[in-house]
Structure formats: structure tokens, C-alpha cells
Design a protein around this motif. Structure first.
Motif, short mmCIF file in Angstrom:
data_model
loop_
_atom_site.label_atom_id
_atom_site.label_comp_id
_atom_site.label_asym_id
_atom_site.label_seq_id
_atom_site.Cartn_x
_atom_site.Cartn_y
_atom_site.Cartn_z
N LEU A 1 30.70 80.15 27.67
CA LEU A 1 30.52 78.78 28.15
C LEU A 1 29.24 78.17 27.59
O LEU A 1 28.28 78.89 27.30
N GLU A 2 29.26 76.86 27.46
CA GLU A 2 28.07 76.14 27.02
C GLU A 2 27.86 74.94 27.95
O GLU A 2 28.80 74.20 28.23
N PHE A 3 26.64 74.77 28.42
CA PHE A 3 26.31 73.68 29.32
C PHE A 3 25.21 72.83 28.69
O PHE A 3 24.28 73.36 28.08
N GLU A 4 25.34 71.52 28.89
CA GLU A 4 24.30 70.59 28.44
C GLU A 4 23.86 69.76 29.65
O GLU A 4 24.61 68.91 30.13
N LEU A 5 22.67 70.04 30.12
CA LEU A 5 22.13 69.35 31.27
C LEU A 5 21.00 68.43 30.82
O LEU A 5 20.60 68.42 29.66
N GLY A 6 20.50 67.67 31.74
CA GLY A 6 19.36 66.80 31.46
C GLY A 6 18.46 66.76 32.68
O GLY A 6 18.67 67.50 33.65
N ALA A 7 17.47 65.91 32.64
CA ALA A 7 16.54 65.80 33.77
C ALA A 7 16.03 64.38 33.88
O ALA A 7 15.84 63.68 32.88
N THR A 8 15.82 63.95 35.10
CA THR A 8 15.18 62.67 35.41
C THR A 8 13.87 62.98 36.13
O THR A 8 13.86 63.81 37.04
N ILE A 9 12.79 62.36 35.71
CA ILE A 9 11.46 62.74 36.21
C ILE A 9 10.73 61.53 36.77
O ILE A 9 10.69 60.46 36.16
N GLY A 10 10.16 61.72 37.95
CA GLY A 10 9.28 60.72 38.56
C GLY A 10 7.85 61.21 38.56
O GLY A 10 7.60 62.40 38.79
#
Length: 537
Positions: A214-223
Motif C-alpha cells: 500500500l501507498e499513502f499520501e497524507l498532508g498537514a495543516t499547521i497553525g
């Protein structure tokens, strides 16, 4: 006992045995006879051999008792030492667990708060500045939903290791819980330092994760919140960074947002709206309004799109742009939508049988495994025919678990409910969606319809969408029609239906019924009465 050697123990035992033997000799040869005479016990005549036999026997038994007692004592001490060591290890593990996240091994919120307090003290002394970053993962929930929590935990551990490596020695990184992390960075006067830190984190998190096949592509939102500019205490600083993160999450995921004072006021307003919305849903204040859907070629009224409207008892009309996002974030959208649908079905039963109603369902509803059953229950309770209902979804609702979405739509279609793809041409437009999900209708986004007369590109896009749908056997609806000049063009292109202020604004049921009772044709007059009226069926 760690400092007592075996030699010392043996020497002590030998000395004790020797002292026991000496005492036995003194007793037998010097003390026994006078004691017996004093006590009137008479004389005990023993030979020399008997006397030494007594000494050796007494010494032997005393030594045996000493050895047994000593062995038992040493065993007890070993058990006590083992228990003490176990308790010490358990206490150390408990302290480590109390200060670290059990899954990722990162410091937890408690450590973060303690460290932040220390950094803030240095800030108050003017030694440094600092920033707190709240990091929330994007697209992590589908990993848990589709592949299970075990896979989700593995992904979290990989990301935690990446962030740990990314953070410098002087930068604290902690897991707050779930898919949310936080970091502390100290800097002198360079305000770009927190931005660079956040950018490093986003780059690391965005790298593909490969586990098994499996391959996952996540991201992030930062405050980000800065001390002392935004706050000078740990709780307020964390809360400010959290507010900035949620603001970024609502506006555009995968971005970095610094705290602004207006965010606090926005939050208070949002909290107030949420509280009012909960009460409004419970009291039935969210009402369905209906916007006409018209067949363009033969100019017939064919149905209505159901739109939620809120009449606040004190504040008046609340815009859907205000309360719909709050309902989605607060998890109220399903309850609100089902309530509006049930009321719409009850009201539409009083209208002619050839008029349909269409209602949009949210991405959260599409993930509800009870979606089909809840809609079927509403249809049964109200008695509204299933073939007069159309469900609309946007392409954004299809992002995530495609299989779950397909199963939900297939089960709705099996009931006889038609499925429409709303706002096509924007967002995550995909030809694969048209093939995979088997829609009955495509609704062309209003942005293309409104600009058709000014932009040849928009006209070409509309033409391409209509031709594509014709080749796939899908009907089309043009949204946002306000200019009569586009109607002939849409008809020539082969567009089936139209919707927009030209045909009528969203209206409550009593207005629709009044117009229907008056004359069905008049229902299609807009407010300015200058556009042509289309005769209804």
C-alpha cells in the motif's frame, strides 16, 4: 546488600560459630558447676570427653540454626530487593508513560505544557522568543476507515519518526492525541523561523508512505502562535495556535496559518451559531425552500431542488453560507438534512404527482452506513414515492473511500432513487467518477453558465460537458441561469434542464402552493416579471 561481599558474610559466620564454641566451653568448664551449686541442683559429674562432646554438639546445633536463619534471611532480602527493583522499574515506566505517548514514543501534552512554561519564562526575561505550532494531519481518517486502526497506527508511527528527525534538538515535538501534534520552536528575532519549521514539517509529512503493498499520501495543516506577540501563557498560546490551524483547515487544507486576534472573535461567533443551530434543529426551525427545475426544450416545470433555510426567532434569516459549514464541523449536518428531507416529502405530497424533489447530501452522510435505511424510512413514514426523489452529491463527497461511496449510491439507486452529480466542472472533476458511479444526471456548475456569454472558454466547457453526458446517456441540468440569452444556446447544445433565478428564487412551500393553486404557469415568473413565463406540465 549490594555493598556486602560474600567474604564478609563468611567471615561473620565463622566469627559467630567461633564465639558460639567459646561460649559453650566457658559454660561447660567454668560456669556450669557454680551455677548448678548456687541453684541447688547438685553436681553433674561428667568425664572430659562428655564435656567436649557437649561443646561440639551445642556449637553444631547453634551453627546449623545460624546457617538456616541466615539462608532464610538472605532469601528474604533477595525477594525484597527483587520486589524493590520491580517497583522501581514499574514506577519509571509509569512516569515515562505519563510523560510520553504510548504509540509513537513522542512527549505528550503534559511534557509539552511543562516545556512551554519553561520557554515562556525565558521569553519573559527577554532571552528569546518562541512559537507554538499545532499540526493536524490531512487525509488520515480514510486510512483508519478503509484499512483499519492497526494500519493507521503504523502510519502515525512512521510520520512521528519523520517529524522527530525533522525537529532539531532544541525544538520540542509532542503528540496531542489522534492525528494532532504540536511543536515548540525558540528563535531570536527572525519571525521567518516558525514558517521554515512548519514548511519542513509539511514537506516531510507529504512524502509518500509505503507499507506492504500500500501507498499513502497524507498532508498537514499547521497553525502558529507566537510568544509574546499572541500570548504569554501556555494555555492561551496553545489555544491560539489551535484556532489558527482550524481556520486554515476550513479555508484551505495543507497550508500554514498564523494566529490573528480576529480568530478569537470568529470562534466565539461560531460557538454561538452552533448553540443556536442545535436548538433550531431540535425546534424544527430549519425549513425547506424550493427552487424550480425546468425542462428547457419543452419549457415544463419538472420539480424543485430542496434548500435548507433558517429563520432565527431573534436574528432573522441566517445565511446558509454561515450555518451549513457550522453544521458540518459540529456533526449536525446529517440530523439537519434528514429533518429537512422529511418535511420536504410531507409538503411535496400535496403537489402534482409529476413534480420531483432533489436534495443534496453531504460527504459525512455519504459515509453513514445507515444512509439508505434512513432515507427509506423517511419515504415509508411520509409515503412519498421513491421515484420522485433525486439525491445530489458533489464530487468532493467522493474523495476518500470510493468503495463505500459506490455501495451507498448503488443501494439508493436500487430503491429507484435517481442520483445526480452536482457542481460538475469544479473541484475534483473526474471522468472516472461518471464511469464508476453510474450517475443519472450531471448538474453543470453555475460559474460556467453565468460566464457563457462573456467567455468563449466557458461556452466550450459547457458544450463539452453536455456532449460527454449525451454520449454516456446522462441528462444535464444547467445551474445558475439568470440571463435569458443563454437558454437558446443551452437548448441547441442539448442541455435538458435549467435552474436559476430566471425561473424563480427558492421559496417556502406555502408560496409554491399558492402559485400552483392560482395557476401553475405563474410559478415560473421571477420577481421582476420581465422574463418569459414557461408553461408548466
Amino acid at each position: 546488600m549490594k555493598h556486602v561481599s560474600k567474604g564478609m558474610i563468611l567471615a561473620t559466620m565463622a566469627l559467630t560459630i567461633a564465639m558460639t564454641c567459646l561460649l559453650a566451653i566457658i559454660w561447660e568448664f567454668l560456669v556450669k558447676v557454680p551455677v548448678f551449686e548456687t541453684l541447688g541442683l547438685g553436681q553433674v559429674a561428667r568425664s572430659l570427653g562428655e564435656r567436649w562432646e557437649y561443646v561440639l554438639t551445642a556449637t553444631g546445633f547453634a551453627s546449623l540454626a545460624l546457617v538456616v536463619s541466615l539462608v532464610l534471611l538472605l532469601d528474604l532480602i533477595r525477594d525484597l530487593r527483587r520486589t524493590y527493583d520491580d517497583l522501581s522499574d514499574a514506577q519509571q515506566r509509569a512516569e515515562a508513560l505519563a510523560r510520553h505517548d504510548a504509540l509513537t514514543g513522542l512527549p505528550n501534552r503534559r511534557v509539552l505544557s511543562d516545556q512551554l512554561d519553561k520557554v515562556i519564562q525565558r521569553v519573559r526575561r527577554g532571552e528569546t522568543s518562541c512559537a507554538v505550532l499545532v499540526i493536524d494531519l490531512d487525509r488520515f481518517k480514510p486510512v483508519n476507515d478503509v484499512h483499519g486502526h492497526v494500519m493507521g497506527d503504523r502510519v502515525l508511527c512512521i510520520l512521528a519518526d519523520r517529524m522527530r528527525i525533522c525537529a532539531r534538538r532544541s525544538e520540542t515535538l509532542a503528540r496531542l492525541g489522534g492525528d494532532e501534534f504540536a511543536g515548540i520552536i525558540e528563535f531570536d528575532s527572525d519571525l521567518s523561523a516558525p514558517m521554515r519549521y512548519a514548511q519542513r514539517m509539511i514537506r516531510e509529512i507529504a512524502k509518500p508512505i509505503r507499507i506492504d503493498d500500500l501507498e499513502f499520501e497524507l498532508g498537514a495543516t499547521i497553525g502558529v502562535a507566537v510568544c509574546p506577540t499572541d500570548a504569554v501563557d501556555a494555555d492561551t498560546l496553545l489555544r491560539s495556535a489551535d484556532l489558527a490551524m482550524y481556520k486554515a483547515k476550513r479555508e484551505e487544507k495543507g497550508t500554514i496559518r498564523f494566529f490573528e486576534q480576529s480568530m478569537d472573535a470568529d470562534l466565539r461567533t461560531r460557538v454561538a451559531v452552533e448553540a443556536d443551530l442545535r436548538r433550531a434543529i431540535a425546534n424544527g426551525e430549519i425549513q425547506p425552500h424550493y427552487q424550480p427545475l425546468v425542462s428547457l426544450r419543452d419549457q415544463r416545470l419538472i420539480g424543485f431542488e430542496v434548500l435548507a433555510r433558517w429563520y432565527h426567532p431573534e436574528k432573522g434569516i441566517i445565511s446558509p453560507a454561515v450555518f451549513i459549514p457550522v453544521a458540518e464541523d459540529a456533526g449536525l449536518i446529517s440530523e439537519m438534512s434528514y429533518g429537512v428531507l422529511q418535511r420536504a416529502c410531507e409538503e411535496a405530497l400535496r403537489w402534482p404527482d409529476d413534480l420531483t424533489i432533489a436534495i443534496n447530501i453531504s460527504p459525512n452522510q455519504l459515509k453513514d452506513r445507515r444512509l439508505t435505511e434512513r432515507i427509506r424510512t423517511i419515504m415509508m413514514v411520509t409515503g412519498f414515492p421513491l421515484d420522485r426523489l433525486e439525491i445530489e452529491i458533489t464530487e468532493n463527497a467522493l474523495i476518500g473511500d470510493h468503495e463505500m461511496a459506490k455501495q451507498a449510491l448503488d443501494s439508493l439507486r436500487a430503491l429507484g432513487i435517481r442520483i445526480a452529480l452536482d457542481d460538475f466542472g469544479t473541484g475534483y472533476s473526474s471522468l472516472g467518477h461518471l464511469r464508476e458511479f453510474g450517475f443519472d444526471k450531471v448538474k453543470i456548475d453555475r460559474s460556467f453558465i453565468e460566464s457563457m456569454t462573456q467567455s468563449s472558454d466557458s461556452a466550450k466547457i459547457v458544450s463539452a460537458i453536455v456532449n460527454l453526458c449525451l454520449s454516456l446517456g446522462l441528462s444535464t441540468t444547467a445551474e445558475g441561469i439568470e440571463n435569458p440569452g443563454v437558454i437558446d444556446t443551452l437548448i441547441d447544445l442539448g442541455c435538458d434542464c435549467g435552474q436559476g433565478y430566471l425561473f424563480g428564487r427558492p421559496m417556502p412551500a406555502h408560496e409554491i402552493e399558492a402559485r400552483l393553486n392560482q395557476h401553475r404557469q405563474s410559478l415560473l415568473f421571477p420577481d421582476d416579471a420581465t422574463a418569459p413565463a414557461f408553461p408548466a406540465a
